[in-house]
Design a protein around this motif. Structure first.
Motif, PDB file in Angstrom:
ATOM      1  N   UNK A  75       0.787  -1.304   0.032  1.00  0.00           N
ATOM      2  CA  UNK A  75      -0.098   0.148  -0.071  1.00  0.00           C
ATOM      3  C   UNK A  75       0.787   1.358   0.107  1.00  0.00           C
ATOM      4  N   UNK A  76       2.000   1.218   0.299  1.00  0.00           N
ATOM      5  CA  UNK A  76       2.986   2.513   0.598  1.00  0.00           C
ATOM      6  C   UNK A  76       3.870   2.696  -0.869  1.00  0.00           C
ATOM      7  N   UNK A  77       3.472   3.793  -1.596  1.00  0.00           N
ATOM      8  CA  UNK A  77       4.398   3.949  -2.806  1.00  0.00           C
ATOM      9  C   UNK A  77       5.571   4.618  -2.585  1.00  0.00           C
ATOM     10  N   UNK A  85       7.604   6.912   6.504  1.00  0.00           N
ATOM     11  CA  UNK A  85       8.874   7.917   6.340  1.00  0.00           C
ATOM     12  C   UNK A  85      10.299   7.153   6.415  1.00  0.00           C
ATOM     13  N   UNK A  86      10.416   6.336   7.266  1.00  0.00           N
ATOM     14  CA  UNK A  86      11.679   5.457   7.398  1.00  0.00           C
ATOM     15  C   UNK A  86      11.720   4.611   6.135  1.00  0.00           C
ATOM     16  N   UNK A  87      10.432   4.212   5.689  1.00  0.00           N
ATOM     17  CA  UNK A  87      10.428   3.104   4.811  1.00  0.00           C
ATOM     18  C   UNK A  87      10.996   3.701   3.426  1.00  0.00           C
ATOM     19  N   UNK A  88      10.469   5.111   3.246  1.00  0.00           N
ATOM     20  CA  UNK A  88      11.076   5.897   2.068  1.00  0.00           C
ATOM     21  C   UNK A  88      12.549   6.618   2.121  1.00  0.00           C
ATOM     22  N   UNK A  97       6.638  -9.720  15.420  1.00  0.00           N
ATOM     23  CA  UNK A  97       6.755  -8.589  14.323  1.00  0.00           C
ATOM     24  C   UNK A  97       7.546  -7.308  14.944  1.00  0.00           C
ATOM     25  N   UNK A  98       8.729  -7.110  14.223  1.00  0.00           N
ATOM     26  CA  UNK A  98       9.508  -5.912  14.589  1.00  0.00           C
ATOM     27  C   UNK A  98       9.323  -4.762  13.274  1.00  0.00           C
ATOM     28  N   UNK A  99       8.808  -3.663  13.612  1.00  0.00           N
ATOM     29  CA  UNK A  99       8.540  -2.820  12.575  1.00  0.00           C
ATOM     30  C   UNK A  99       9.932  -2.067  12.319  1.00  0.00           C
ATOM     31  N   UNK A 100      10.084  -1.428  11.145  1.00  0.00           N
ATOM     32  CA  UNK A 100      11.233  -0.766  10.701  1.00  0.00           C
ATOM     33  C   UNK A 100      11.750   0.098  11.588  1.00  0.00           C
TER      34      UNK A 100
END
Length: 380
Positions: free
Chosen positions: A219-221, A375-378, A312-315
């Protein structure tokens, strides 16, 4: 079509279901296997506070969560007639060296100031020796012990069963087992199940443990990194030990958790790299040896279950909570890692309050916001 679809029947998703039922929403929980099939169906059930030092908004939230969980569980136990195996047991932390004791004594002052909420206070006290010989060992507690009264424990599986019972007895809710969601169409407000079935939603909560991350990633572009990853944990359950009324023991990541049915849970490993997520190995054997050295009273106990699963550990290394900016009907409740059982009821409440348009009861830490994780993903 359901007013609210929740993907995931673990501790996060089920607490979201409880709050949605209370809000009067038509609610459908979809689980790929069965509720608690992942890490939420583990053995440990430790409810541990952060140290009372370097206070911040995250520690304050955890304090409020641990203090309020007792009443939340009592209400659900009364409604369902089921026990969650909950108790505010307190915790013992052994002090092996004099400088450990000096640090602990300084934290006692902080706890007296910080560990107060809702007219209640919790203590952190330093003692010369434990009340029960061998819990912990004299070697581990050569400089004394800390005894604190905020920590607790519950039975993960009994808690999952209680939450399921509350949801499934409601006329406006259902749990569908064996319904694996493989993708989310945020624009069409539909989820697709394995096998091709589509289910529409008014709002969606993604709370599927490690399985949430691929759905979020889809879902994240413009992301250059995934939203999170699984971390393997191993634990064991012992029987035949006289420890039912004893406090939880904690030392350097090792938890020894006596439960009200007479068993004692030992855990847990944290493995970023693994081959098989579902099997136990020598790392658990090493953990059991450490537990016996820390608590000689465990001698003679027999291992009745060895458990392994993925957490589950998120970014951003914090829980991932809130509405996705690109998809107004999609909400995230994921990445709880080791703190899920203590925080899930408050995090799920925040998500459901947002969905139904109620004012937030408390401000969550900025690091928990799903937008910060995106934001961290991008930027990765």
């Amino acid at each position: 079509m359901a007013e609210l679809v929740i993907v995931g029947g673990g501790i996060m998703g089920l607490w979201a279901g409880v709050h949605a039922v209370r809000a009067g929403m038509e609610t459908l929980v979809l689980d790929a296997s069965w509720p608690g099939a992942g890490a939420s169906g583990g053995l440990l059930g430790a409810l541990m506070p952060h140290l009372p030092e370097r206070w911040n908004e995250k520690k304050q939230l955890q304090l409020e969560a641990l203090a309020s969980l007792e009443d939340e569980i009592a209400a659900l136990e009364a409604a369902t007639g089921l026990s969650a195996g909950y108790a505010r047991t307190g915790r013992i932390l052994p002090l092996a060296k004099p400088h450990h004791r000096a640090l602990a004594e300084a934290r006692a002052t902080e706890a007296e100031t910080r560990w107060r909420v809702g007219g209640r206070s919790f203590s952190w006290k330093v003692a010369d020796r434990p009340d029960v010989e061998g819990w912990p060992s004299s070697q581990a507690s050569a400089a004394g012990v800390v005894v604190e009264t905020l920590a607790g424990r519950l039975s993960p599986r009994a808690t999952i069963a209680m939450l399921c019972a509350f949801i499934e007895r409601a006329p406006n809710a259902a749990i569908r087992r064996g319904a694996r969601v493989v993708s989310v169409d945020g624009a069409a407000r539909q989820v697709m199940l394995e096998g091709g079935e589509r289910i529409g939603f008014g709002d969606l909560v993604i709370a599927a443990g490690p399985g949430a991350f691929p759905l979020i990633d889809g879902l994240v572009q413009g992301a250059s990194a995934g939203s999170g990853r699984p971390v393997k944990g191993q634990a064991a359950l012992l029987d035949g030990v006289e420890a039912k009324e004893r406090l939880v023991l904690f030392q350097d990541g090792l938890y020894i958790v006596p439960h009200d049915n007479g068993t004692v849970a030992i855990g847990s490993t944290s493995e970023d790299e693994f081959v098989d997520p579902a099997t136990t190995d020598s790392q658990l054997d090493d953990l059991l040896a450490r537990a016996l050295a820390l608590a000689p009273a465990l001698a003679g106990g027999r291992v009745v279950e060895r458990w392994a699963g993925l957490r589950p550990r998120a970014i951003g290394r914090e829980p991932m909570v809130g509405r996705l900016a690109e998809h107004s009907g999609v909400h995230v409740l994921a990445g709880g890692f080791k703190v899920s059982f203590g925080l899930a009821h408050l995090l799920a409440e925040a998500v459901v309050d947002d969905i139904v348009g109620r004012p937030a009861k408390r401000k969550l830490p900025a690091s928990f916001d799903v937008g910060e994780h995106v934001r961290l993903m991008r930027q990765a």
